[in-house]
Design an enzyme around this catalytic site. Structure first.
Site, PDB file in Angstrom:
ATOM      1  CE  LYS A  26      34.960  10.296   5.795  1.00  0.00           C
ATOM      2  NZ  LYS A  26      33.565  10.091   6.106  1.00  0.00           N
ATOM      3  CE  LYS A  42      35.340   3.687   2.525  1.00  0.00           C
ATOM      4  NZ  LYS A  42      34.287   3.820   3.536  1.00  0.00           N
ATOM      5  CE  LYS A  83      26.934   6.733   1.730  1.00  0.00           C
ATOM      6  NZ  LYS A  83      27.911   6.831   2.797  1.00  0.00           N
TER       7      LYS A  83
END
Ligand code: AQP
Length: 332
Positions: free
Chosen positions: A114, A196, A199
């Site tokens: 992130k 992966k 969202k």
């Protein structure tokens, strides 16, 4: 609550849930309700580790709550609440952060990932996210935590923190175990099947949202990236097909051999269509229930208010013991 093992899990309201969130985690949450004392929460405090628009976060949080109900989480059977309504999570998080090493947090792959994706906002919350997650779990002395495989590293850290606290201050926390599904623990992106499904993926074709309509679902599967062969089988190097087989298996209950024989002699086009239809049919009742729950604002409010009261009463006992163990003076 009855004397059963305790389950805890949470999901971030960072957007509509994906098929990955559903297959990897939420679907199991519902089926565990009979056998365990289940505690589930919309982790909106985790969500703000990445920039959120406040009005959107508010809406996403309420939608996430209604969506969990639509996925079969029954607020009468489970404790279902919104994380920011229950102050014990933040309180315990501070205590646990003093039993967590900087080096441990620096090794977390989600933090590294992130930080790379949001280089302009590598905030302290992003770094200490796993401590808050440990607090979420340990505040309820959860035995099991149903998660997708991407959360395994955070869960291992939560176990280490619990053990360290118990050694330092005396037995208090249950050391939780991960509960990871055998099939579907990591559903991959439809566009980059080595990554992966997420969202917050910027490519809308990369993920199936569980509120997508049938046409959208079929269109996204038709565009799914596969390979240049024409064989429907689960094998190393066939990431795209492996992912579609995993998804198909998860929603139909068929194993990989059965899927291979079902599609022997057929092309990828037929297979993608079948996966799209099976997924759309599986998700259709969830969309209908979501429409019902999300429109009844009063009922939703009643559920999340009662959920927060139960969660606070439950966690307060454990967090008060933790306060005493570290040497904080009692108020009364
Ligand atoms: N692709 C996936 N396959 C299987 N399980 C998955 N989970 C997430 N993605 C997959 C599981 O869903 C639960 C809730 O996840 P989260 O909301 O805490 O956040 P996340 O893991 O960071 O999921 P996203 O969708 O990738 O969110 P963003 O894009 O906001 O970062 C967890 O149990 C997770 O393992």
């Amino acid at each position: 609550m009855e004397d059963k093992k305790v389950i805890f899990s949470g999901i971030q309201p960072t957007g509509t849930f994906t098929l990955g969130n559903y297959i990897g985690a939420i679907r199991n949450w519902g089926s565990l309700q009979e056998e365990y004392n289940c505690i589930y929460c919309v982790v909106n405090m985790h969500a703000i580790t990445v920039k959120q628009e406040p009005s959107k976060l508010r809406k996403n949080t309420l939608d996430a709550y209604a969506l969990l109900m639509a996925c079969g989480i029954d607020p009468e059977k489970s404790i279902l609440f919104i994380q920011s309504h229950v102050k014990t999570h933040a309180e315990l998080s501070w205590l646990l952060s003093c039993s967590t090493q900087f080096g441990e947090l620096s090794r977390m792959t989600q933090f590294k990932d992130k930080s790379r994706r949001h280089p302009d906002d590598i905030n302290a919350g992003l770094f200490t996210y796993p401590v808050l997650m440990a607090a979420d779990i340990l505040a309820y002395n959860a035995d099991l935590v149903p998660v997708g495989i991407d959360q395994k590293q955070h869960l291992e850290l939560a176990r280490n923190i619990a053990q360290r606290f118990n050694q330092r201050y005396g037995e208090l926390f249950t050391v939780p175990e991960a509960y990871i599904p055998e099939v579907g623990a990591k559903v991959m992106s439809l566009q980059e099947p080595s990554k992966k499904m997420s969202k917050s993926d910027e490519n809308p074709n990369a993920c199936i949202l569980i509120l997508d309509d049938k046409d959208t679902i079929i269109r996204k599967f038709k565009r799914a990236v596969t390979d240049s062969e024409a064989e429907i089988c689960y094998r190393e190097g066939k990431d795209g097909i492996n992912n579609l087989m995993t998804i198909y298996s998860s929603v139909t209950g068929k194993n990989f051999d059965e899927i291979t024989s079902e599609f022997s002699g057929k092309g990828y086009g037929d297979f993608k269509l079948a996966v799209g239809e099976a997924v759309a049919d599986h998700l259709a009742p969830i969309r209908e229930k979501f429409a019902q729950f999300s429109s009844d604002k009063e009922y939703l409010k009643k559920c999340y208010t009662e959920g927060a009261e139960k969660a606070l009463a439950y966690s307060q006992r454990i967090v008060s013991k933790a306060y005493r163990k570290v040497g904080f003076v009692d108020k009364k």
